[in-house]
Motif scaffolding. Sequence first.
Motif, PDB file in Angstrom:
ATOM      1  N   ALA A  68      -1.201   2.186  -9.423  1.00 40.94           N
ATOM      2  CA  ALA A  68      -1.348   1.470  -8.238  1.00 40.94           C
ATOM      3  C   ALA A  68      -2.206   0.173  -8.388  1.00 40.94           C
ATOM      4  N   GLU A  69      -1.820  -0.892  -7.969  1.00 38.69           N
ATOM      5  CA  GLU A  69      -2.534  -2.038  -7.896  1.00 38.69           C
ATOM      6  C   GLU A  69      -3.198  -2.535  -6.482  1.00 38.69           C
ATOM      7  N   PRO A 125       0.625   6.448  -7.366  1.00 39.22           N
ATOM      8  CA  PRO A 125      -0.785   6.371  -7.621  1.00 39.22           C
ATOM      9  C   PRO A 125      -1.217   6.111  -9.023  1.00 39.22           C
ATOM     10  N   THR A 135      -4.304  -3.698  -3.057  1.00 37.96           N
ATOM     11  CA  THR A 135      -3.741  -4.222  -1.939  1.00 37.96           C
ATOM     12  C   THR A 135      -4.815  -5.196  -1.224  1.00 37.96           C
ATOM     13  N   ASN A 192       2.020   1.888  -3.466  1.00 35.07           N
ATOM     14  CA  ASN A 192       1.032   2.381  -4.393  1.00 35.07           C
ATOM     15  C   ASN A 192       0.808   3.868  -4.051  1.00 35.07           C
ATOM     16  N   GLU A 225       0.741  -1.161  -0.107  1.00 30.51           N
ATOM     17  CA  GLU A 225      -0.094  -0.079  -0.040  1.00 30.51           C
ATOM     18  C   GLU A 225       0.821   1.347  -0.065  1.00 30.51           C
TER      19      GLU A 225
END
Length: 286
Positions: free
Chosen positions: A276-277, A273, A279, A269, A266
């Motif tokens: 981001a994948e 951003p 979490t 991420n 996180e």
Amino acid sequence: MLPWRRLLRPLAVLTLTAAALVAPTGAAQAAPAPSSGWNNWSCKPSAAHPRPVVLVHGTFGNSVDNWLGFAPYLVHRGYCVYSLDYGQLPGVPLFNGLGPIDKSAGQLATFVDKVLASTGAAKTDIVGHSQGGMMPRYYLKFLGGGAKVNALVGLAPDHHGTTLDGLTQLLPYFPGAEDLISATTPGLADQIAGSAFQNKLNAGGDTVPGVAYTVIATRYDEVVTPYRSQFLDGANVRNVLLQDLCAVDLSEHVAIGLTDRIAWHEAANALDPAHAERTTCASVFD
């Protein structure tokens, strides 16, 4: 009369203080981070990750031990990563983050300037654990850091101080205890909820314009309490509870920074951003 159990609990604070003060000066110092990993001063940020990441350890931590897991995690993902030691006390090796927090923020300011000069980047991102997630806010708010930092990510940061599960509220029952802590380990005193430092830091709002803030907290935090005091208010803030990402994650205050790959995912991420994948519990395998 107070029950003996409650009477003795505040002595834990003093015990930690004493442990730091009597640490033998001959104790081994933390080894510098390998130049092939983080603190590689020849590293140049890539187009994919154009900002270097500065890691800020917590109280009683240091620039190596606090980041033996997370720093390689970021280096493997292509970041230029740096960590500093701050808040040292004379004659106390290895255990840092104990000096006045406003002075520690000045050390961070100097280090960030060094990182930016070395990498040629215009701004950096900061990830901090515990005090290391909170202290940079002083740099952002009072030392001009807002112009040099893109994002601040806090892992269990004590943004509004801590009650230590209510233990700090018992200090008045021990005449001289607060003065002793302030005199010997001011970095601890500054983190008590309601301290003069906390009041100054949080007066007029939690954030400064232009910086993205992320807080990653765990409901099982036994050090920064209540855990929701870690969350920030203001524009461009994202507050995350670790158990909302993975309900079975039992990490407490130390583990969220030192070993928890779900929290690290996180945090990554927050650093990127745009890519981001999500979490989840499965992020432990990423």
